[in-house]
Design a protein around this motif. Structure first.
Motif, PDB file in Angstrom:
ATOM      1  N   GLY A  50      -9.080  44.527 -10.669  1.00 38.70           N
ATOM      2  CA  GLY A  50      -8.871  43.761 -11.899  1.00 38.70           C
ATOM      3  C   GLY A  50      -9.750  42.534 -11.987  1.00 38.70           C
ATOM      4  N   LEU A  51     -11.029  42.678 -11.642  1.00 34.72           N
ATOM      5  CA  LEU A  51     -11.937  41.538 -11.571  1.00 34.72           C
ATOM      6  C   LEU A  51     -12.829  41.418 -12.801  1.00 34.72           C
ATOM      7  CD1 LEU A  51     -12.998  41.925  -7.830  1.00 34.72           C
ATOM      8  CD2 LEU A  51     -11.386  40.271  -8.792  1.00 34.72           C
ATOM      9  N   TRP A  52     -12.492  42.122 -13.891  1.00 34.20           N
ATOM     10  CA  TRP A  52     -13.300  42.011 -15.101  1.00 34.20           C
ATOM     11  C   TRP A  52     -12.820  40.889 -16.002  1.00 34.20           C
ATOM     12  CZ3 TRP A  52     -17.727  44.092 -14.677  1.00 34.20           C
ATOM     13  CH2 TRP A  52     -17.935  45.334 -14.081  1.00 34.20           C
ATOM     14  N   VAL A  53     -11.514  40.637 -16.024  1.00 33.59           N
ATOM     15  CA  VAL A  53     -10.991  39.611 -16.937  1.00 33.59           C
ATOM     16  C   VAL A  53     -11.515  38.240 -16.529  1.00 33.59           C
ATOM     17  CG1 VAL A  53      -8.913  38.553 -17.862  1.00 33.59           C
ATOM     18  CG2 VAL A  53      -8.979  41.021 -17.448  1.00 33.59           C
ATOM     19  N   ASN A  54     -11.248  37.873 -15.279  1.00 33.60           N
ATOM     20  CA  ASN A  54     -11.868  36.673 -14.719  1.00 33.60           C
ATOM     21  C   ASN A  54     -13.091  37.146 -13.941  1.00 33.60           C
ATOM     22  OD1 ASN A  54     -12.492  34.172 -13.730  1.00 33.60           O
ATOM     23  ND2 ASN A  54     -10.793  34.075 -12.294  1.00 33.60           N
ATOM     24  N   ASN A  55     -14.214  37.238 -14.645  1.00 31.07           N
ATOM     25  CA  ASN A  55     -15.359  38.012 -14.142  1.00 31.07           C
ATOM     26  C   ASN A  55     -16.372  37.185 -13.368  1.00 31.07           C
ATOM     27  OD1 ASN A  55     -16.384  36.535 -16.222  1.00 31.07           O
ATOM     28  ND2 ASN A  55     -17.501  38.207 -17.179  1.00 31.07           N
ATOM     29  N   SER A  56     -15.995  36.038 -12.856  1.00 28.17           N
ATOM     30  CA  SER A  56     -16.965  35.230 -12.098  1.00 28.17           C
ATOM     31  C   SER A  56     -17.468  35.993 -10.877  1.00 28.17           C
ATOM     32  CB  SER A  56     -16.330  33.911 -11.665  1.00 28.17           C
ATOM     33  OG  SER A  56     -15.926  33.160 -12.785  1.00 28.17           O
ATOM     34  N   PHE A  57     -16.556  36.663 -10.166  1.00 26.35           N
ATOM     35  CA  PHE A  57     -16.962  37.429  -8.992  1.00 26.35           C
ATOM     36  C   PHE A  57     -17.873  38.589  -9.388  1.00 26.35           C
ATOM     37  CE2 PHE A  57     -16.197  40.975  -6.020  1.00 26.35           C
ATOM     38  CZ  PHE A  57     -16.629  40.384  -4.845  1.00 26.35           C
ATOM     39  N   ALA A  58     -17.537  39.280 -10.472  1.00 21.84           N
ATOM     40  CA  ALA A  58     -18.369  40.402 -10.923  1.00 21.84           C
ATOM     41  C   ALA A  58     -19.770  39.938 -11.295  1.00 21.84           C
ATOM     42  CB  ALA A  58     -17.699  41.096 -12.112  1.00 21.84           C
ATOM     43  N   VAL A  59     -19.861  38.779 -11.943  1.00 23.47           N
ATOM     44  CA  VAL A  59     -21.179  38.253 -12.310  1.00 23.47           C
ATOM     45  C   VAL A  59     -22.005  37.957 -11.062  1.00 23.47           C
ATOM     46  CG1 VAL A  59     -22.365  36.303 -13.375  1.00 23.47           C
ATOM     47  CG2 VAL A  59     -20.415  37.337 -14.523  1.00 23.47           C
ATOM     48  N   GLN A  60     -21.378  37.326 -10.073  1.00 20.19           N
ATOM     49  CA  GLN A  60     -22.100  36.986  -8.846  1.00 20.19           C
ATOM     50  C   GLN A  60     -22.563  38.247  -8.112  1.00 20.19           C
ATOM     51  OE1 GLN A  60     -22.822  33.866  -8.093  1.00 20.19           O
ATOM     52  NE2 GLN A  60     -21.653  33.056  -9.803  1.00 20.19           N
ATOM     53  N   VAL A  61     -21.711  39.256  -8.054  1.00 23.67           N
ATOM     54  CA  VAL A  61     -22.075  40.485  -7.351  1.00 23.67           C
ATOM     55  C   VAL A  61     -23.242  41.184  -8.038  1.00 23.67           C
ATOM     56  CG1 VAL A  61     -21.273  42.796  -6.753  1.00 23.67           C
ATOM     57  CG2 VAL A  61     -19.810  40.833  -6.315  1.00 23.67           C
ATOM     58  N   PHE A  62     -23.190  41.274  -9.364  1.00 19.80           N
ATOM     59  CA  PHE A  62     -24.272  41.965 -10.062  1.00 19.80           C
ATOM     60  C   PHE A  62     -25.571  41.166 -10.038  1.00 19.80           C
ATOM     61  CE2 PHE A  62     -21.195  44.942 -11.766  1.00 19.80           C
ATOM     62  CZ  PHE A  62     -21.952  46.088 -11.863  1.00 19.80           C
ATOM     63  N   GLU A  87     -17.096  54.100 -20.954  1.00 16.13           N
ATOM     64  CA  GLU A  87     -15.890  54.706 -20.411  1.00 16.13           C
ATOM     65  C   GLU A  87     -14.650  53.841 -20.651  1.00 16.13           C
ATOM     66  OE1 GLU A  87     -16.701  55.310 -16.319  1.00 16.13           O
ATOM     67  OE2 GLU A  87     -18.302  56.785 -16.638  1.00 16.13           O
ATOM     68  N   LYS A  88     -14.849  52.545 -20.790  1.00 15.04           N
ATOM     69  CA  LYS A  88     -13.730  51.619 -20.982  1.00 15.04           C
ATOM     70  C   LYS A  88     -13.494  51.288 -22.457  1.00 15.04           C
ATOM     71  CE  LYS A  88     -13.046  51.257 -16.598  1.00 15.04           C
ATOM     72  NZ  LYS A  88     -11.826  51.786 -15.959  1.00 15.04           N
ATOM     73  N   SER A  89     -13.972  52.159 -23.341  1.00 16.01           N
ATOM     74  CA  SER A  89     -13.831  51.878 -24.773  1.00 16.01           C
ATOM     75  C   SER A  89     -12.381  51.812 -25.223  1.00 16.01           C
ATOM     76  CB  SER A  89     -14.583  52.939 -25.582  1.00 16.01           C
ATOM     77  OG  SER A  89     -14.083  54.239 -25.266  1.00 16.01           O
ATOM     78  N   SER A  90     -11.495  52.478 -24.505  1.00 19.19           N
ATOM     79  CA  SER A  90     -10.079  52.449 -24.876  1.00 19.19           C
ATOM     80  C   SER A  90      -9.287  51.377 -24.133  1.00 19.19           C
ATOM     81  CB  SER A  90      -9.451  53.823 -24.601  1.00 19.19           C
ATOM     82  OG  SER A  90      -9.568  54.166 -23.226  1.00 19.19           O
ATOM     83  N   GLU A  91      -9.944  50.630 -23.267  1.00 22.39           N
ATOM     84  CA  GLU A  91      -9.261  49.577 -22.520  1.00 22.39           C
ATOM     85  C   GLU A  91      -9.059  48.351 -23.404  1.00 22.39           C
ATOM     86  OE1 GLU A  91      -8.076  49.722 -19.460  1.00 22.39           O
ATOM     87  OE2 GLU A  91      -8.746  51.793 -19.154  1.00 22.39           O
ATOM     88  N   PRO A  92      -8.194  47.411 -22.963  1.00 19.08           N
ATOM     89  CA  PRO A  92      -8.012  46.178 -23.739  1.00 19.08           C
ATOM     90  C   PRO A  92      -9.311  45.411 -23.921  1.00 19.08           C
ATOM     91  CG  PRO A  92      -6.275  46.410 -22.107  1.00 19.08           C
ATOM     92  CD  PRO A  92      -7.265  47.500 -21.832  1.00 19.08           C
ATOM     93  N   ALA A  93      -9.347  44.612 -24.970  1.00 24.50           N
ATOM     94  CA  ALA A  93     -10.582  43.899 -25.307  1.00 24.50           C
ATOM     95  C   ALA A  93     -10.991  42.921 -24.221  1.00 24.50           C
ATOM     96  CB  ALA A  93     -10.412  43.160 -26.637  1.00 24.50           C
ATOM     97  N   ILE A 128     -16.867  42.960 -19.086  1.00 26.11           N
ATOM     98  CA  ILE A 128     -18.024  43.802 -18.766  1.00 26.11           C
ATOM     99  C   ILE A 128     -19.233  43.390 -19.613  1.00 26.11           C
ATOM    100  CG2 ILE A 128     -18.873  46.174 -18.690  1.00 26.11           C
ATOM    101  CD1 ILE A 128     -16.004  47.111 -18.357  1.00 26.11           C
ATOM    102  N   ALA A 129     -18.992  43.121 -20.892  1.00 30.80           N
ATOM    103  CA  ALA A 129     -20.094  42.697 -21.760  1.00 30.80           C
ATOM    104  C   ALA A 129     -20.663  41.350 -21.322  1.00 30.80           C
ATOM    105  CB  ALA A 129     -19.618  42.620 -23.211  1.00 30.80           C
ATOM    106  N   ASP A 130     -19.799  40.467 -20.834  1.00 25.94           N
ATOM    107  CA  ASP A 130     -20.282  39.171 -20.363  1.00 25.94           C
ATOM    108  C   ASP A 130     -21.156  39.340 -19.118  1.00 25.94           C
ATOM    109  OD1 ASP A 130     -20.229  36.213 -20.471  1.00 25.94           O
ATOM    110  OD2 ASP A 130     -19.200  36.420 -18.558  1.00 25.94           O
ATOM    111  N   VAL A 131     -20.770  40.247 -18.235  1.00 23.60           N
ATOM    112  CA  VAL A 131     -21.612  40.540 -17.074  1.00 23.60           C
ATOM    113  C   VAL A 131     -22.969  41.068 -17.542  1.00 23.60           C
ATOM    114  CG1 VAL A 131     -21.846  41.975 -15.018  1.00 23.60           C
ATOM    115  CG2 VAL A 131     -19.653  40.937 -15.554  1.00 23.60           C
ATOM    116  N   LEU A 132     -22.950  41.924 -18.550  1.00 22.34           N
ATOM    117  CA  LEU A 132     -24.202  42.427 -19.104  1.00 22.34           C
ATOM    118  C   LEU A 132     -25.092  41.288 -19.602  1.00 22.34           C
ATOM    119  CD1 LEU A 132     -23.386  45.645 -21.174  1.00 22.34           C
ATOM    120  CD2 LEU A 132     -25.164  45.395 -19.462  1.00 22.34           C
ATOM    121  N   SER A 133     -24.488  40.369 -20.350  1.00 27.62           N
ATOM    122  CA  SER A 133     -25.278  39.264 -20.901  1.00 27.62           C
ATOM    123  C   SER A 133     -25.840  38.367 -19.815  1.00 27.62           C
ATOM    124  CB  SER A 133     -24.410  38.433 -21.852  1.00 27.62           C
ATOM    125  OG  SER A 133     -23.368  37.775 -21.152  1.00 27.62           O
ATOM    126  N   LYS A 134     -25.175  38.298 -18.655  1.00 25.60           N
ATOM    127  CA  LYS A 134     -25.644  37.440 -17.575  1.00 25.60           C
ATOM    128  C   LYS A 134     -26.770  38.095 -16.772  1.00 25.60           C
ATOM    129  CE  LYS A 134     -22.604  33.976 -17.865  1.00 25.60           C
ATOM    130  NZ  LYS A 134     -21.608  34.512 -18.789  1.00 25.60           N
TER     131      LYS A 134
END
Length: 840
Positions: A294-306, A331-337, A343-349
């Motif tokens: 569940g590391l997408w909502v608070n995505n600081s860790f995901a940003v650092q990893v990518f 694949e996550k199109s049906s997940e909550p916003a 995920i989109a924020d990680v993309l932008s970073k």
């Protein structure tokens, strides 16, 4: 003799259990000294390295003898390894940890010292011993096994191993990364050992391409989550306070590093070794781990990893990571916003890191994918309490698109803007406002235009003809007259971004009469800009004129139109621009005067006209007195018709059927322009008729007869010694057929004969006869050319002793020694009495 046979009998009887352990003394040599002579030499050498007291450590002198024997007799390495493994198993079962450590020390030294072709057989014994230690429940033995394997992993073998497998090691080292001992020091040591073990496995198997493929999904699904789990232990990663760069510091002693630091190093090395076909196996477990934790909502860790992944991966493969991340977003199109936003924020970073490596169709593919995510979010958008989260998701996608475009070269930015504009609903048709459009289409139109604006802010305009391609400009002008005020405002902002080349837009936020405080930076006259305006200026001005007539205009729309007009005057230095803006202003004044628009909007338009006319009066000094008189009259009798423009006005304020002295007089301005270089006749022509004339001219020129075709090569004119060749013969079917069928020899002879006749004519005939011949072939050509040249000259040229004091005189000086039709760099603006208004 009896004692000798009895001793040997006892030794043979226990050989299967303890490898010839003497029953009497339990030592490695017989107490009577008679049995060691019958043992193989390698066993005696191995036995001699073990001291009587394990705490004394390895017997160094005997170890040197064993190493010398192994190097001189490499065929014995496999037997030495088997015997050491045999002793190791026995010592582990007897819990003699000291002797176990000595066995591993001996193995380490043998591995480092002996490089032979048959080292593989010895390595098998070594790996069996490492596995045996790792299976032990004692953490001390597990740590020792990891240390030995780490040393082994740094050895490059000469021959590949086809049968060696590391399945157990990968599983065991991965489990050590999750160590949860109560004692913190031991827990840290075990996790560190597990990470180092995984690093050794990756390094060893990647060097040996013919060995086991460590990049299989079954292995990566264990390795990658283990590394990420340890990286999560660093709060700096979780809170996003760590600065990630494209380099890493390897100078620090690894023994002092924390588990999360070692995990980052291992992840960097793993990703840097990945090739195109292996990237998917690395990134997929990473995405699954982020989903599970569940590391997408608070995505600081995901940003650092990518960021670590993008900076470590080979540059040519970085775009593959972006594609996998976008596929995961699909694949996550049906997940909550909130998850999709993360995920989109990680993309932008991270997407700017890969933008420089995008070539060819991959640029359009990425932009199209982002636009499709925006479209799907709008079409299947949620309402109610999730609407704010969905809006944030859309804004994040637009931001990602802008960050991606910021790192593209300019020519790809132009292609990107054209592609986005083609995706905007309504750009291919004129919006008459007569039909109600679906809400999803309206919202999608707004978002795609915002995306276009975001890309436009990253583009730096050099030439307008390059930026505003005809198809791009036509679609943009259609949207600029949309019935939606928000769409019109966004289009005006796009125009501001693409027209402004000197950062003037920040100074034009509000219409004002205090021109001296603007400090605009004016462009120098450029031929390309003038040609662009002649070709496309009418379309821009007509759209601005129609923009002012919409009844749903807000204050921001009026301010945007003001900024556009001012930018056109500042950036395109052409007489036609000035006249066209005056034409639009008089039309807008007439719309407000006749009551075509509502009362408050009419007041806003009158104030808009006044603010622009003040600026024009500073550029055309002959208009200054008239404009100043109207401004003075309005200031005394109708101050609401002057800036500052308000969003709303009191009811009853006059804005239509105003007295003549409160309006700018068209006929008076026309008379004042007669003595300048401006084309006053152009001021009498409406914008719609100019558009019709322009389209008719284009249609006529496109339907020209084939006989009017002329081929001119500019490079030939500019190059010395290459005269231009014109077509003097009428182009017909017969002439073309003659060119195709005539032989080169005949063509050469005909050309020589023609040249001979021309030379003879010029040598023998008179000048009057030559002129008569030319006029007979091309009647009125000479007179027509002379008339055209004289018509483009100004009426009079001022005396050179006095400086020009008006647009007419300044342009006259230009026309005498410059290019007709172009404004001179030494313009009349330089002699204005307000030199601090504009900056050049």
């Amino acid at each position: 003799m009896a004692s000798f046979f009895s001793c040997c009998f006892e030794r043979e009887r226990f050989s299967d259990v303890a490898d010839a352990v003497i029953v009497k003394c339990g030592d490695s040599a017989c107490c009577c000294g008679c049995c060691s002579a019958f043992r193989p030499r390698y066993k005696r050498l191995v036995d001699n390295i073990f001291p009587a007291n394990p705490e004394d450590g390895l017997v160094k002198s005997n170890m040197d003898k064993l190493m010398w024997y192994a190097m001189t007799s490499p065929d014995k390495l496999d037997r030495i390894g088997d015997y050491l493994a045999h002793r190791l198993y026995r010592d582990i079962n007897r819990r003699k940890t000291g002797y176990v450590i000595i066995s591993m020390d001996a193995l380490d030294q043998l591995l480092v010292s002996c490089h032979a072709n048959n080292l593989n057989l010895f390595v098998e014994s070594f790996l069996q011993m490492v596995q045996k230690l790792l299976e032990s429940t004692e953490p001390k033995l597990q740590l020792r096994a990891t240390q030995s394997f780490e040393k082994f992993a740094n050895i490059r073998e000469d021959t590949p191993s086809y049968h060696r497998r590391y399945d157990f090691l990968v599983s065991k080292f991965s489990s050590m990364c999750y160590a949860s001992e109560d004692e913190e020091v031991m827990r840290k040591q075990l996790r560190t050992a597990g990470i180092k073990g995984l690093q050794g496995v990756v390094r060893k198997t990647d060097w040996d391409n013919l060995g086991e493929n460590i990049w299989l999904p079954t292995h990566m699904e264990k390795i990658v989550p283990s590394l990420l789990y340890n990286m999560q232990g660093n709060k700096a990663y979780v809170h996003g306070t760590t600065q990630i760069s494209d380099t890493q510091d390897n100078h620090q002693n690894e023994g002092e590093k924390e588990p999360h630091e070692l995990a980052e190093m291992c992840l960097r090395e793993l990703v840097s070794r990945a090739t195109y076909g292996k990237i998917h196996n690395v990134i997929k477990p990473l995405l699954i781990h982020l989903d599970y934790e569940g590391l997408w909502v608070n995505n600081s860790f995901a940003v650092q990893v990518f960021k670590i992944v993008m900076y470590s991966i080979q540059a040519q493969y970085s775009i593959t990571v972006i594609e996998l991340l976008m596929a995961h977003l699909n694949e996550k199109s049906s997940e909550p916003a909130q998850i999709r936003t993360g995920i989109a924020d990680v993309l932008s970073k991270v997407i700017p890191i890969a933008a420089g490596e995008c070539i060819g169709p991959s640029v359009i593919e990425i932009i199209n994918s982002l636009l499709e995510h925006i479209r799907s979010s709008v079409v299947g958008g949620v309402s109610g309490k999730e609407s704010s989260a969905e809006k944030m998701y859309q804004e994040t996608l637009i931001h990602a698109l802008g960050e991606y475009a910021n790192h593209l070269p300019d020519y790809q930015k132009i292609d990107s803007m054209v592609f986005i504009l083609n995706k905007v609903p309504g750009s291919d048709r004129v919006d008459d406002g007569g039909s109600q459009r679906p809400e999803a289409e309206v919202k999608l139109q707004h978002l795609l235009l915002k995306s276009l604006l975001k890309v436009g802010t990253k583009y730096t305009t050099v030439q307008y003809s390059t930026t505003f391609a005809q198809s791009f400009l036509v679609r943009l002008m259609r949207l600029s007259v949309s019935s939606d005020a928000e769409v019109r405002l966004t289009v005006q902002q796009i125009l501001h971004t693409l027209i402004d080349r000197h950062q003037n837009i920040e100074k034009l936020a509000k219409p004002t009469l205090e021109v001296s405080r603007l400090g605009l930076t004016m462009s120098k006259p450029v031929r390309q800009d003038v040609n662009f305006w002649k070709k496309s200026g009418n379309e821009i001005m007509l759209s601005l004129q129609e923009n002012c007539e919409f009844s749903n205009n807000r204050l921001v729309n009026i301010e945007a139109i003001y900024a556009t007009l001012m930018l056109l005057m500042a950036e395109i230095r052409s007489d036609d621009v000035m006249v066209d803006i005056l034409r639009v202003l008089f039309h807008v004044q007439g719309v407000a005067q006749n009551g075509t628009v509502s009362g408050p909007q009419g007041v806003q338009l009158q104030a808009l006209v006044a603010s622009v006319m003040v600026v024009i009066s500073h550029l055309v000094p002959t208009l200054k007195d008239h404009v100043a008189a109207v401004i003075k009259k309005r200031s005394d009798e109708a101050p609401h018709l002057l800036p500052e423009i308000m969003a709303s006005y009191e009811s009853g304020l006059p804005c239509r059927d105003l007295p003549e002295d409160l309006l700018f007089d068209h006929s008076k301005v026309l008379d004042l322009l007669a003595n300048t270089n401006l084309d006053e006749k152009r001021l009498n022509t409406s914008m719609a008729s100019m558009m019709r004339r322009h389209s008719t001219t284009q249609h006529t020129s496109s339907a020209t007869d084939i006989n009017s075709i002329s081929v001119e090569v500019d490079s030939a004119c500019s190059s010395p010694g290459l005269p231009r060749r014109t077509l003097e013969e009428e182009i017909t079917f017969e002439s073309l057929k003659k060119v195709l069928t005539e032989s080169p020899e005949q063509r050469r002879k005909a050309e020589e004969e023609r040249r001979k006749q021309i030379t003879e004519a010029f040598m023998t005939e008179s000048f009057e006869a030559l002129v008569a011949k030319i006029q007979a072939k091309q009647p009125d050509t000479l007179q027509t050319k002379l008339s055209e040249i004289f018509s483009r000259l100004p009426p009079t040229c001022p005396p050179s002793s006095s400086a020009p004091t008006s647009v007419s005189s300044a342009s006259a000086v230009m026309s005498c020694d410059g290019v007709p039709g172009l404004a001179s760099p030494v313009s009349s603006v330089y002699e204005l009495p307000y030199p601090d208004i504009f900056i050049y």
